[in-house]
Write a protein that holds these residues in place. Structure first.
Motif, PDB file in Angstrom:
ATOM      1  N   GLY A 249      16.245  22.899  69.362  1.00  0.00           N
ATOM      2  CA  GLY A 249      16.649  24.262  69.695  1.00  0.00           C
ATOM      3  C   GLY A 249      17.404  24.333  71.006  1.00  0.00           C
ATOM      4  N   HIS A 264      20.483  28.032  60.592  1.00  0.00           N
ATOM      5  CA  HIS A 264      20.105  26.628  60.553  1.00  0.00           C
ATOM      6  C   HIS A 264      19.182  26.372  59.360  1.00  0.00           C
ATOM      7  CE1 HIS A 264      21.743  25.601  64.507  1.00  0.00           C
ATOM      8  NE2 HIS A 264      21.247  26.741  64.960  1.00  0.00           N
ATOM      9  N   CYS A 267      14.315  23.840  59.975  1.00  0.00           N
ATOM     10  CA  CYS A 267      13.575  24.288  61.164  1.00  0.00           C
ATOM     11  C   CYS A 267      12.067  24.145  60.988  1.00  0.00           C
ATOM     12  CB  CYS A 267      13.953  25.727  61.506  1.00  0.00           C
ATOM     13  SG  CYS A 267      15.701  25.909  61.942  1.00  0.00           S
ATOM     14  N   LEU A 270      10.276  23.563  64.574  1.00  0.00           N
ATOM     15  CA  LEU A 270      10.492  24.422  65.737  1.00  0.00           C
ATOM     16  C   LEU A 270       9.160  24.707  66.436  1.00  0.00           C
ATOM     17  CD1 LEU A 270      13.037  27.209  64.695  1.00  0.00           C
ATOM     18  CD2 LEU A 270      13.499  24.995  65.746  1.00  0.00           C
ATOM     19  N   GLU A 274      11.140  27.690  70.840  1.00  0.00           N
ATOM     20  CA  GLU A 274      12.349  27.714  70.018  1.00  0.00           C
ATOM     21  C   GLU A 274      12.345  28.909  69.059  1.00  0.00           C
ATOM     22  OE1 GLU A 274      13.522  23.009  69.596  1.00  0.00           O
ATOM     23  OE2 GLU A 274      11.604  23.691  68.781  1.00  0.00           O
ATOM     24  N   VAL A 285      17.496  31.362  59.798  1.00  0.00           N
ATOM     25  CA  VAL A 285      16.890  30.130  59.288  1.00  0.00           C
ATOM     26  C   VAL A 285      16.890  30.163  57.769  1.00  0.00           C
ATOM     27  CG1 VAL A 285      14.736  28.807  59.100  1.00  0.00           C
ATOM     28  CG2 VAL A 285      15.447  29.719  61.314  1.00  0.00           C
TER      29      VAL A 285
END
Length: 444
Positions: A249, A264, A267, A270, A274, A285
């Motif tokens: 991140g 993104h 993830c 994370l 983040e 996401v």
């Protein structure tokens, strides 16, 4: 004016701003948009009876690698973690050409359509043997799905310390030049667009810091969205810490890869800081639960992301890491995994369905899709709940608990792409046969 009246649905789940759910409702489609919702509506156009059915917005797929439908269940990759899985498959993908890309895209999109998906993104990051992004764009246009292809890229090969073989990487100047070409040729920013192009370097371990930064600058100059893989598994995080001295991140932030024009994939790893960073910046996401399970990547902190306000949609990911492209099944899996991680009350079937519709549309910057409201696009899924899959259900709208994972009918921009469980726009059986021939050739 072209009109279709979807009449007498047992239940209509709007996903509108108040999340209305209507019993015995009609839905009037006119010239590609939703004209009216109510009861007793009339039309001089076609009537589609929806008694015994639940009607929802078309589902939205926020992450895919359509070319991978050519390489499902490959021996040697079936039980591998992410990096080993890639190293097994890269040499096979390097033998693909334009026909492989067209056919696999059409098969993958047809599979999605049969599971209720009306809008799909795609991340194509390898271009061997004359492949171009438009191989997939033409496939989607012929099928009739709303499409968000992304011009992916890889620029760091094995000889430079990267993961992909040198044969699959491109010169960075050539990548940026082709990004400009495809955006100028195919991106349509208008409301109701059937094709929007994004820019998508593959991952932090396959492109340079400079290409990530230059791609972000180019995307913002062109007004298109950005996409990449991030924090997919523990190996991914370890690579970022070793090579860049920071977590994924933080790396994204340093390169301008945060904001409401960025989403993104994965993830999974994370951390709390983040997640807060993504929430503050409106960074989206694409959650791909089946692929994350298949590759042993872990359970993404979806509940924590939603609670923090991170924009979140669902993706089936590529069919080499999922082996299926059923978005309704993906939504169910997302719901179940959060319950495994956080308890049975962690995610309701309606919350998971919202991620698969309105949530995904918002991640892709498409507030004109993902909800059934007058003036929004006529992307509509009709689910038959009169059969064995829903028998005994007390709540037919809880489709992800008891219901089919295949649609009876699907409309995209008011056009019927699936009728009575069959794709109407292409000869799907012929394409399946051709895909088998092409896949056999890759294996020889």
């Amino acid at each position: 004016m072209a009109e279709t009246l979807i009449r007498g649905a047992d239940y209509l789940i709007t996903m509108d701003d108040t999340r209305r759910e209507l019993a015995g409702a009609d839905l009037l489609l006119r010239d590609g948009v939703i004209a009216e919702i109510g009861q007793g509506l009339r039309t001089s156009g076609e009537i589609v009876e929806a008694k015994g059915c639940v009607v929802t917005p078309g589902l939205v797929n926020t992450h895919h690698h359509l070319y991978q439908s050519m390489t499902r269940a490959v021996p040697g990759a079936q039980d591998a973690l992410l990096f080993g899985w890639l190293q097994r498959l890269y040499p096979i993908w390097a033998r693909m050409g334009p026909e492989h890309m067209f056919t696999s895209a059409q098969i993958g999109l047809a599979e999605l359509a049969l599971s209720g998906c009306s809008l799909s993104s795609d991340h194509l990051y390898l271009y061997p043997n004359g492949v171009r992004l438009e191989d997939t764009i033409h496939a989607a246009a012929e099928l009739g799905l709303r499409f968000h292809p992304t011009r992916g890229s890889m620029s760091i090969g094995e000889s430079d310390g990267g993961l992909p073989p040198d044969a699959l990487v491109e010169r960075e100047a050539a990548i940026l030049e082709d990004c400009i070409r495809v955006v100028d040729a195919f991106h349509d920013p208008a409301e109701g667009s059937m094709c929007r192009v994004g820019l998508a370097p593959c991952s932090p371990f396959s492109v340079s810091r400079e290409l990530m930064r230059d791609t972000a600058l180019l995307a913002r100059d062109k007004g298109v969205m950005l996409h990449t893989h991030l924090a997919e598994n523990a190996e991914d995080v370890a690579y970022s810490l070793e090579k860049f001295g920071c977590r994924p991140g933080e790396y994204a932030e340093s390169l301008g890869w945060l904001g409401d024009d960025v989403w993104h994939a994965h993830c999974v790893q994370l951390d709390g800081a983040e997640i807060d960073l993504f929430a503050r910046t409106g960074t989206g996401v694409a959650h791909c639960p089946c692929s994350n399970c298949r590759l042993g990547s872990g359970i993404a902190p979806v509940r924590a992301m939603l609670d923090a306000g991170v924009p979140l949609g669902l993706g089936v990911d590529g069919s080499a890491s999922n082996d299926s492209g059923n978005l309704a099944a993906e939504a169910r899996q997302a719901m179940l995994l959060q319950r495994v991680a956080r308890g049975a009350d962690a995610m309701s079937p309606r919350a998971a369905l919202e991620m698969a519709t309105r949530g995904g549309a918002d991640v892709l910057g498409r507030p004109d899709c993902g909800r059934l409201m007058p003036g929004k696009r006529a992307d509509v899924a009709i689910w038959d709940v009169s059969g064995v899959h829903s028998a005994g259900s007390w709540d037919p709208a809880a489709l992800l608990l008891a219901g089919p994972t295949a649609v009876r009918d699907l409309f995209v921009e008011g056009r019927q792409v699936v009728r009575d469980g069959r794709v109407t726009t292409i000869d799907l059986a012929a394409q399946v046969a051709r895909q088998k021939e092409l896949a056999k050739g890759l294996a020889e």
